[in-house]
Each structure stands twice: as C-alpha cells, then as structure tokens.
Scaffold this active site. Sequence first.
Site, PDB file in Angstrom:
ATOM      1  N   HIS A   8       1.061  -3.889   8.973  1.00 17.96           N
ATOM      2  CA  HIS A   8       2.487  -3.678   8.740  1.00 17.96           C
ATOM      3  C   HIS A   8       3.171  -3.087   9.962  1.00 17.96           C
ATOM      4  O   HIS A   8       2.540  -2.420  10.784  1.00 17.96           O
ATOM      5  CB  HIS A   8       2.714  -2.736   7.553  1.00 17.96           C
ATOM      6  CG  HIS A   8       2.392  -3.337   6.220  1.00 17.96           C
ATOM      7  ND1 HIS A   8       3.167  -4.317   5.642  1.00 17.96           N
ATOM      8  CD2 HIS A   8       1.374  -3.104   5.353  1.00 17.96           C
ATOM      9  CE1 HIS A   8       2.634  -4.658   4.471  1.00 17.96           C
ATOM     10  NE2 HIS A   8       1.545  -3.939   4.276  1.00 17.96           N
ATOM     11  N   HIS A  52       0.833  -1.204   0.000  1.00 21.42           N
ATOM     12  CA  HIS A  52       0.000   0.000   0.000  1.00 21.42           C
ATOM     13  C   HIS A  52       0.869   1.257   0.000  1.00 21.42           C
ATOM     14  O   HIS A  52       0.630   2.198  -0.766  1.00 21.42           O
ATOM     15  CB  HIS A  52      -0.921   0.014   1.223  1.00 21.42           C
ATOM     16  CG  HIS A  52      -2.140  -0.834   1.083  1.00 21.42           C
ATOM     17  ND1 HIS A  52      -2.082  -2.209   1.073  1.00 21.42           N
ATOM     18  CD2 HIS A  52      -3.463  -0.512   0.954  1.00 21.42           C
ATOM     19  CE1 HIS A  52      -3.312  -2.701   0.939  1.00 21.42           C
ATOM     20  NE2 HIS A  52      -4.166  -1.693   0.859  1.00 21.42           N
TER      21      HIS A  52
END
Length: 357
Positions: free
Chosen positions: A176, A119
């Site tokens: 993440h 992303h």
Amino acid sequence: MEKGMNVLHDFGIQSTHYLQVNYQNSQDWFILVSVIADLRNAFYVLFPIWFHLREAVGIKLLWVAVIGDWLNLVFKWILFGQRPYWWVLDTDYYSNTSAPLIKQFPVTCETGPGSPSGHAMGTAGVYYVMVTSTLSIFRGKKKPTYRFRCLNVMLWLGFWVVQLNVCLSRIYLAAHFPHQVVAGVLSGIAVAETFRHIQSIYNASLKKYFLITCFLFSFAIGFYLLLKWLGVDLLWTLEKAKRRCERPEWVHIDTTPFASLLKNLGTLFGLGLALNSSMYRESCKGKLSKWFPFRLSCIVASLVLLHLFDSLKPPSQIELIFYVLSFCKSAAVPLASVSLIPYCLAWVLGQPNKKTV
C-alpha cells in the site's frame, strides 16, 4: 489529477524504498505484523475470546469487521487504487531517471485494488471496538478515577502504536501507499464509531441476518455488473498482480474481491444461524454460561478447533467451487464457537437440556 496522483504515488514509493533500505533487519517483524493484522484473526481468535467474555462486544466486533470489509470492497471498486509493487513497474513517471528498487515478499502480492487499505481499516475498526468496550466495562456508571484515566491513556496509546505498526508494515511490504493506509485507519474508526450507536444487532432475528446478507451480496454483485456494463473492468488488478508479482505462487486467489466478499457474508450469516439456534439458547443462556471456567473452556476449545479448521484450505482450481466452500467455511466459524462448542461442553458437564438445533 494524474500528475497529482503520480506525485503522491512517488512519495509512497520513496517511503517504501526508505523503509526497506534502512530497516532491513525489521523485515520479519513487518511481515509478522501484516499477518497478525489480517482480518481472519479477528474471526478466528478475537471473536471467540470476546464473545465468551462479553457477548455483546463479540457480536459488535464481528459486525464491524464484516461491514467494514464490505465497505472496503466497495470503496476499492470506486477508487481504483494502485499498489506500489505493480505501479513502480508500470508507470512512466521514472522515464527520465531510474525507478527505486522495491523488494517484494510472500505477502506483498494481493490481487485487489489498493485504496483504502483493508488491513489498516480492519485493524482500526476491530481494535477501536476492543478499546472503547474495555473502557466502557471498567468505567461503568461511576465518575472516572485516576486509575481509569491511566487505563484510558494506556489503551489509546496502545491502539495508535498498533495502527502505526500496521501502516508501516503495509508500506514496507509494498502492498500500500501511505495515503491508502491513512484512509483505511480513518474509515475503520468511522465504521466502529457508527456501530457504537446501533443496538439492533444484539437481538437480530435469523430473518434479519438473512435479509442483510442477501442485500450486501446483491448490492455488491449489482454494483459490479453495473460498472462492468459501463465498461469498467473491476478485475484489472488481478492481471497486474499476475504480471508484476515476482513469483506466481505469491499471488493468492483468496485475496480477490469476491473471495473476501463471500468469506465475510458467510461469517455474518453463520453468526445469525448460531445466535438463533437452540444449541446457543440452551448452553450460552443457561446456568453454566455464568460460570467462568465454562466460558474459559469455550474460549480454549474454540481457539483450538478454529485453528485446525483454518488449516483446511478450499481447492482453488475452480473459482466457483472455491467461493462456495469459502462461504460455508466462514459460516462454520461462528457456528462452532457460538453454538456447537458451548453446547457440547454443556452436555459433557451435565447441562439438563439435550435438544438439537
């Protein structure tokens, strides 16, 4: 090495825990940011808009998105990055103390390795292309004016605000660790900056698109088989995702490495087919292409059709069929927005040429 990574991962877990505890009211915002930052929006929204406003920018944007995500896949296979939502449950780092409680969300349980963040990398690359291209358009060959300097500051400020929100979103959602999103941003910028100096993408033939698509696919599969032959299980993350995700329905096959690979390659090959079709030449290179209402109509029609198209989900019961259909669906996206829709609109508006592909 392991001790150092544990410390780094612990910092990430503490960061996620801090954000989730102190910014509970921002949950919907972070989920929205993560959804918007999905690379799919670059293909279904940003690409058709930019292509019909500035064709070269649209082409570069798609190349950066595809190659960036392909490199992201290779990096993930090499780096074996953990993800917070499963690491905190698997590690023995907290054996002498209680592990921080980490909340999961419907968009948390991605199935690929975590480093670097896809992303963050995709958003950084795509938005870097848009910012630098916009500045190049407004600057031209003239000496920078005060207004241009203000625009420059505003665009770059907006760029970093977007990156910060995306990074915080991925950390908040436990998808993440902080070092992974930073690596993603830097990698995305590097890919976009590289493509600023590559001019051959704007007039590439269908043969070149085909060969590049085959190379990217062959390299990825060959690299996967090599690592598998060496005893490396590149699907280790899928088992962790299925085992550690709170709800089975949150684990989606479309986030696996091979799904991402085939979607990207399908998009790139579809762009090659579209740019080398007679429908594209007769509509986007004709007189109507210079008429702004025509380009605006192409944008609106593309956004509507692609939105409907995006709602069609390939069946995921059989993986091979899912991957093939994902490739075809992705190839249809640039085909529709670059050649089919402009051709149909040009035909309706009285474009004289009425040949088919």
